[in-house]
Design a protein around this motif. Structure first.
Motif, PDB file in Angstrom:
ATOM      1  N   TYR A   2       0.832  -1.204   0.000  1.00  0.00           N
ATOM      2  CA  TYR A   2       0.000   0.000   0.000  1.00  0.00           C
ATOM      3  C   TYR A   2       0.867   1.254   0.000  1.00  0.00           C
ATOM      4  CZ  TYR A   2      -2.727   3.749   2.125  1.00  0.00           C
ATOM      5  OH  TYR A   2      -3.301   4.946   2.391  1.00  0.00           O
ATOM      6  N   TRP A   3       2.036   1.156   0.630  1.00  0.00           N
ATOM      7  CA  TRP A   3       2.884   2.327   0.827  1.00  0.00           C
ATOM      8  C   TRP A   3       3.685   2.725  -0.408  1.00  0.00           C
ATOM      9  CZ3 TRP A   3       1.931   5.124   4.932  1.00  0.00           C
ATOM     10  CH2 TRP A   3       1.360   4.506   6.041  1.00  0.00           C
ATOM     11  N   LEU A   4       3.702   1.871  -1.409  1.00  0.00           N
ATOM     12  CA  LEU A   4       4.517   2.188  -2.601  1.00  0.00           C
ATOM     13  C   LEU A   4       3.873   3.321  -3.402  1.00  0.00           C
ATOM     14  CD1 LEU A   4       7.078   1.161  -4.110  1.00  0.00           C
ATOM     15  CD2 LEU A   4       5.545  -0.116  -5.572  1.00  0.00           C
ATOM     16  N   SER A   5       4.682   4.331  -3.730  1.00  0.00           N
ATOM     17  CA  SER A   5       4.147   5.454  -4.505  1.00  0.00           C
ATOM     18  C   SER A   5       3.955   5.033  -5.964  1.00  0.00           C
ATOM     19  CB  SER A   5       5.088   6.653  -4.429  1.00  0.00           C
ATOM     20  OG  SER A   5       6.241   6.402  -5.189  1.00  0.00           O
ATOM     21  N   ASP A   6       3.024   5.688  -6.645  1.00  0.00           N
ATOM     22  CA  ASP A   6       2.722   5.332  -8.036  1.00  0.00           C
ATOM     23  C   ASP A   6       3.938   5.547  -8.928  1.00  0.00           C
ATOM     24  OD1 ASP A   6       0.199   4.771  -7.203  1.00  0.00           O
ATOM     25  OD2 ASP A   6      -0.643   6.711  -7.807  1.00  0.00           O
ATOM     26  N   ARG A  19       8.566   3.140 -12.006  1.00  0.00           N
ATOM     27  CA  ARG A  19      10.018   2.992 -12.185  1.00  0.00           C
ATOM     28  C   ARG A  19      10.448   1.556 -11.892  1.00  0.00           C
ATOM     29  NH1 ARG A  19      12.436   7.753  -8.613  1.00  0.00           N
ATOM     30  NH2 ARG A  19      14.433   6.840  -9.194  1.00  0.00           N
ATOM     31  N   LEU A  20       9.819   0.952 -10.881  1.00  0.00           N
ATOM     32  CA  LEU A  20      10.153  -0.426 -10.514  1.00  0.00           C
ATOM     33  C   LEU A  20       9.788  -1.383 -11.650  1.00  0.00           C
ATOM     34  CD1 LEU A  20      11.130  -2.250  -8.093  1.00  0.00           C
ATOM     35  CD2 LEU A  20       8.719  -2.581  -7.593  1.00  0.00           C
ATOM     36  N   GLY A  21       8.618  -1.133 -12.237  1.00  0.00           N
ATOM     37  CA  GLY A  21       8.184  -1.968 -13.356  1.00  0.00           C
ATOM     38  C   GLY A  21       9.189  -1.903 -14.500  1.00  0.00           C
ATOM     39  N   GLN A  22       9.663  -0.694 -14.782  1.00  0.00           N
ATOM     40  CA  GLN A  22      10.641  -0.528 -15.868  1.00  0.00           C
ATOM     41  C   GLN A  22      11.962  -1.218 -15.511  1.00  0.00           C
ATOM     42  OE1 GLN A  22      10.482   3.713 -16.040  1.00  0.00           O
ATOM     43  NE2 GLN A  22       8.818   3.745 -17.521  1.00  0.00           N
ATOM     44  N   LEU A  42      19.153   4.134  -9.387  1.00  0.00           N
ATOM     45  CA  LEU A  42      18.688   4.034  -8.000  1.00  0.00           C
ATOM     46  C   LEU A  42      17.708   2.871  -7.825  1.00  0.00           C
ATOM     47  CD1 LEU A  42      19.275   6.066  -5.558  1.00  0.00           C
ATOM     48  CD2 LEU A  42      16.812   6.415  -5.700  1.00  0.00           C
ATOM     49  N   VAL A  43      16.727   2.776  -8.714  1.00  0.00           N
ATOM     50  CA  VAL A  43      15.721   1.711  -8.610  1.00  0.00           C
ATOM     51  C   VAL A  43      16.336   0.367  -9.006  1.00  0.00           C
ATOM     52  CG1 VAL A  43      13.429   0.960  -9.345  1.00  0.00           C
ATOM     53  CG2 VAL A  43      13.896   3.372  -9.068  1.00  0.00           C
ATOM     54  N   GLU A  44      17.198   0.395 -10.001  1.00  0.00           N
ATOM     55  CA  GLU A  44      17.848  -0.849 -10.422  1.00  0.00           C
ATOM     56  C   GLU A  44      18.705  -1.414  -9.295  1.00  0.00           C
ATOM     57  OE1 GLU A  44      19.938  -0.494 -14.172  1.00  0.00           O
ATOM     58  OE2 GLU A  44      18.251   0.578 -15.018  1.00  0.00           O
ATOM     59  N   GLU A  45      19.357  -0.509  -8.564  1.00  0.00           N
ATOM     60  CA  GLU A  45      20.201  -0.968  -7.457  1.00  0.00           C
ATOM     61  C   GLU A  45      19.343  -1.532  -6.325  1.00  0.00           C
ATOM     62  OE1 GLU A  45      22.955   0.095  -3.852  1.00  0.00           O
ATOM     63  OE2 GLU A  45      21.032   0.970  -4.329  1.00  0.00           O
ATOM     64  N   CYS A  46      18.195  -0.915  -6.109  1.00  0.00           N
ATOM     65  CA  CYS A  46      17.264  -1.392  -5.074  1.00  0.00           C
ATOM     66  C   CYS A  46      16.779  -2.798  -5.434  1.00  0.00           C
ATOM     67  CB  CYS A  46      16.101  -0.422  -4.945  1.00  0.00           C
ATOM     68  SG  CYS A  46      14.723  -1.077  -4.044  1.00  0.00           S
TER      69      CYS A  46
END
Lengths: 282, 128
Positions: free
Chosen positions: A46-50, A55-58, A195-199
């Motif tokens: 629920y806490w994930l921002s849109d 970005r995570l999907g990409q 940043l997201v790729e590293e996460c």
């Protein structure tokens, strides 16, 4: 006239059935999961921002591109596991050997050739120090070492179990080495959104190392379970006590790793613990 | 934690050697203030592994930056951004800019451009 089936026969072979079901069930779930569970937890939070979800999907799509897909590895592993189950159920190989072999095969599969897909011209790295202990906490390794030692102590009084215990302990140690190597391996980034790729890389690194350690400690747990069944009449009271204590230590180590690993999985997959991932207001 | 993607890249197709590419990018990140004084950097081994270069390449970049006062080594604990990097000294910044411009202009002169042509081109760039 055929003799009636005796239920004793089934229960006499209980360790064989148990190991077979264990091997089939867990390998099916682990091979099917392919290590994306923390991503699912994060994505469904629920806490994930849109914006971060996008970005995570990409980043996931990029990761899928980079990741080598050695289908032959999965097919080979599944076939070998099936053969192993048949051999074990027909008593061609003892349950402990099947379990050790299965664990090693699965551990090798869970760390597939990720590097081979990484041939991008431009190489990217995030300037953030990374510790192996973040993906593989030393207390887990300590618990594994204690459990393996307890197994070795447990079988030391029984000559016919000594080799079995030694092999299971060696198999666990090998898997722990694989987990350590995986936890300390380099990142795989394309650089579109470092940043997201590293996460994503951090989550998957943790999840795979965790699975490997769970595999290592669970085979010790199952081994002690079956070893405890075979007490025999020849053991003295002190030997039985020692086996009981050793078994208890393995159980505690197993529960500790299982519990801590689950807690950590929930923590690392929580957007509130990932920079820039959480929505600003509830 | 910073949301700025503090990443470095190494492109083997460039003529600039990989250690210089790493050096330039770290220096630029410190100059822009993205890498704050005191921030810890990855170990030589980690960065070399991620960038698929030899550890010596990263070690050389780190050593050069340490020598110039951008980074400080803390032995086995790792490497940090220096507490007061040279970028905060205005004189040094201007000198570095002048050196870069001199090098750039000399390259263009060797290629046959006149001073008037170079000046005209440089006037257009900031507007773009």
């Amino acid at each position: 006239m055929n003799p009636p089936l005796q239920s004793n026969w089934f229960f006499a072979h209980w360790p064989t059935w148990s190991v077979a079901f264990y091997i089939l069930g867990l390998s099916a779930s682990l091979l099917a999961a392919r290590g994306d569970s923390p991503i699912v937890l994060l994505r469904d939070s629920y806490w994930l921002s849109d914006e971060y979800a996008l970005r995570l999907g990409q980043a996931c799509a990029v990761h899928e591109e980079i990741k080598a897909r050695p289908t032959w590895l999965y097919v080979g592993a599944a076939s070998t596991i099936a053969i192993l189950v048949v051999l074990e159920m027909t008593s061609r190989i003892p349950p402990f050997a099947a379990m050790a072999l299965w664990s090693l095969i699965l551990a090798s599969c869970m760390n597939p050739a990720l590097r081979s897909g990484r041939s991008a011209k431009k190489r990217v790295a995030v300037l953030r120090p990374r510790r192996t202990a973040d993906s593989l906490p030393p207390p887990w390794l300590l618990a594994l070492a204690v459990a393996a030692t307890a197994i070795l102590v447990m079988v030391s009084a029984s000559p016919h179990e000594r080799m079995q215990g030694f092999l299971i302990a060696c198999s666990s140690a090998l898997i722990a080495v694989m987990a350590w190597r995986f936890a300390s391996s380099p990142t795989i980034l394309r650089g579109n959104d470092p940043l997201v790729e590293e996460c994503l890389d951090r989550l998957l690194r943790f999840y795979r190392a965790r699975n490997l350690i769970l595999l290592a400690v669970s085979q010790l747990f199952f081994f002690q379970m079956f070893a405890m069944q075979d007490r025999g009449d020849t053991f003295t009271l002190s030997e039985v006590t020692m086996r009981f204590v050793a078994s208890l230590i393995v159980d505690v180590a197993y529960v500790f790793v299982l519990f801590r690993a689950q807690r950590m999985l929930m923590r690392v997959s929580d957007p509130r613990n990932i920079p820039g991932a959480a929505r600003r207001s509830a | 934690m910073s949301e700025v993607p503090l990443a470095v890249t190494v492109d083997p197709d460039l003529k600039t050697p990989p250690y210089l590419q790493i050096e330039d990018q770290i220096r630029a990140l410190v100059e822009r203030g993205d890498l704050q004084p005191g921030m810890m950097l990855p170990t030589v081994r980690q960065l070399a592994g991620d960038l698929e270069v030899a550890p010596n390449t990263v070690a050389r970049a780190y050593a050069d930056l340490q020598q110039d006062g951008w980074l400080v080594s803390e032995g086995r604990r790792g490497t940090r951004v220096a507490g007061s990097p040279p970028s905060f000294d205005k004189g040094t910044r201007i000198e570095a800019l002048r050196e870069s411009v001199d090098g750039f202009v000399n390259t263009l002169r060797h290629r046959g451009f006149t001073s008037a042509e170079i000046t005209a081109a440089l006037r257009v760039v900031p507007r773009q």
